[in-house]
Design an enzyme around this catalytic site. Structure first.
Site, PDB file in Angstrom:
ATOM      1  N   TRP A  82     -50.215 -17.313 -11.500  1.00 54.74           N
ATOM      2  CA  TRP A  82     -48.892 -16.860 -11.090  1.00 54.74           C
ATOM      3  C   TRP A  82     -48.722 -16.942  -9.580  1.00 54.74           C
ATOM      4  CZ3 TRP A  82     -44.320 -17.121 -12.399  1.00 54.74           C
ATOM      5  CH2 TRP A  82     -43.317 -16.203 -12.072  1.00 54.74           C
ATOM      6  N   ARG A 108     -61.715 -15.242  -3.499  1.00 48.82           N
ATOM      7  CA  ARG A 108     -62.857 -16.146  -3.624  1.00 48.82           C
ATOM      8  C   ARG A 108     -62.419 -17.585  -3.362  1.00 48.82           C
ATOM      9  NH1 ARG A 108     -64.148 -14.614  -9.550  1.00 48.82           N
ATOM     10  NH2 ARG A 108     -65.260 -16.609  -9.481  1.00 48.82           N
ATOM     11  N   SER A 149     -40.869 -15.393 -17.480  1.00 56.78           N
ATOM     12  CA  SER A 149     -41.304 -16.533 -16.667  1.00 56.78           C
ATOM     13  C   SER A 149     -42.793 -16.765 -16.845  1.00 56.78           C
ATOM     14  CB  SER A 149     -41.005 -16.266 -15.185  1.00 56.78           C
ATOM     15  OG  SER A 149     -41.505 -14.992 -14.804  1.00 56.78           O
ATOM     16  N   ALA A 195     -46.064 -19.133 -15.378  1.00 56.87           N
ATOM     17  CA  ALA A 195     -46.489 -19.952 -14.245  1.00 56.87           C
ATOM     18  C   ALA A 195     -46.411 -21.439 -14.579  1.00 56.87           C
ATOM     19  CB  ALA A 195     -47.912 -19.565 -13.842  1.00 56.87           C
ATOM     20  N   LYS A 244     -43.700  -4.500 -22.088  1.00 58.10           N
ATOM     21  CA  LYS A 244     -43.607  -5.670 -22.976  1.00 58.10           C
ATOM     22  C   LYS A 244     -44.968  -6.292 -23.237  1.00 58.10           C
ATOM     23  CE  LYS A 244     -44.180  -8.903 -19.624  1.00 58.10           C
ATOM     24  NZ  LYS A 244     -45.010 -10.125 -19.609  1.00 58.10           N
ATOM     25  N   ARG A 271     -50.942 -14.623 -22.442  1.00 57.85           N
ATOM     26  CA  ARG A 271     -52.311 -14.126 -22.635  1.00 57.85           C
ATOM     27  C   ARG A 271     -52.319 -12.877 -23.502  1.00 57.85           C
ATOM     28  NH1 ARG A 271     -52.655 -15.908 -17.175  1.00 57.85           N
ATOM     29  NH2 ARG A 271     -52.243 -13.841 -16.338  1.00 57.85           N
TER      30      ARG A 271
END
Length: 344
Positions: free
Chosen positions: A11, A32, A135, A137, A188, A252
């Protein structure tokens, strides 16, 4: 404008690339170096978007002070559990006039605070806009059209972000309901896990539609109890985001539910996804809030039981179907539509 995007995941990277395409100056920060999409000698966006070419002018750094130096806007795109620590480290190097855009979704655990509240505890006077809505990514990276909501208690800040982010690809609406926009984006994710569990069990499209609809009732009950507005939950940051996250396998959180419904353990599912699924943490906070406020959230409760109490997904699904019959437009004893008070 000169932007610092903090968060080198999918994102954050997508937002950084999008802002660069809109002719802004962008610094992308991550913790990282090996996870940042600006690997030396590469022309793609490895490791987050290896299929996409790296745009000219995208700069990456692990130096937080360097990332925000001279920044007019700071986009926060880190996981919910990392936000407080990031803001604390940001304090000594913060540009005095920077506008914050909160693009993360979730609730802090164990405090159950909204993410805008976390920011306000550390930076009480900072200009803040919450950017949320349906939305992904991947869609943003591929130039596909989408719409989002920019919410701020100060309409000039919301308008400023709408103008900076708005384009032929992204339509940005403004709002002053910061609480509602934050809550919609958090709640959500838990409901999307429920939809995924249902699909993983093979319950079918009709069951998913019922879960999304009754999930909206839960989102509205808790959201209004916590200060959000009905019209917000019926908009992009509520219903729009819920529909997308519950129905697309790019989500996910939905994939967490799919794995659980298919018989995998939570550990195995998260290991397979390999990235943060905010709904898992948020389920803890939502269950805590529902219990403390006496808000009826049966879907959220069953998701919590599957995630943290070892309940079998099929048993949780059956439990929802066997609840006592009542009117769809149930009104609780306190007169709140939808049953804001817990009813057994």
């Amino acid at each position: 404008m000169r932007w610092a995007v903090l968060g080198g995941g999918h994102w954050g990277t997508a937002l950084a690339v999008y802002l660069l395409r809109q002719r802004h100056m962008v610094q992308l920060w991550g913790r990282r170096a090996e996870r940042l999409p600006c690997q030396p000698g590469r022309t793609d966006l490895f490791p987050v978007f290896p299929e996409c070419a790296r745009p000219e002018g995208l700069h990456c750094t692990v130096d937080l002070a360097a990332a925000v130096q001279g920044g007019e806007g700071i986009v926060l795109a880190v996981p919910s559990h990392a936000l407080r620590g990031l803001l604390t480290h940001l304090l000594p190097c913060l540009p005095s006039t920077a506008l914050f855009v909160l693009a993360s979704k979730g609730l802090e655990v164990p405090s159950a605070l909204r993410l805008d509240q976390v920011l306000r505890e550390i930076l009480p006077e900072a200009p803040l806009v919450v950017l949320s809505g349906p939305s992904f990514a991947h869609d943003l990276m591929l130039g596909k059209p989408l719409a989002m909501t920019a919410a701020s208690t100060d309409p000039t800040y919301a308008q400023r972000v709408a103008e900076a982010f708005g384009s032929a690809q992204m339509r940005v609406y403004t709002s002053d309901d910061v609480a509602g926009v934050c809550l919609g984006g958090a709640i959500k994710n838990v409901l999307a896990i429920a939809a995924g569990i249902s699909d993983g069990l093979g319950n079918g499209d009709s069951a998913r539609a019922a879960l999304i609809t009754r999930g909206m009732a839960e989102l509205h009950r808790l959201g209004t109890a916590l200060g959000g507005r009905t019209e917000t939950f019926m908009g992009l940051a509520g219903a729009g985001d819920l529909i997308l996250t519950s129905c697309s396998d790019l989500s996910r959180n939905r994939r967490v539910g799919l794995g659980l419904g298919s018989g995998l353990s939570l550990e195995a599912v998260l290991r397979g996804i390999g990235e943060e699924a905010e709904g898992v943490r948020t389920a803890q906070a939502l269950f805590q809030l529902a219990q403390s406020l006496g808000v009826d959230m049966p879907i959220t409760e069953q998701v919590y039981r599957v995630l943290f109490e070892g309940a079998a997904p099929r048993a949780a699904s059956d439990e929802l179907m066997r609840r006592a019959l009542r009117s769809e437009l149930h009104v609780s004893d306190d007169g709140t539509p939808g049953g804001a008070a817990r009813t057994e």
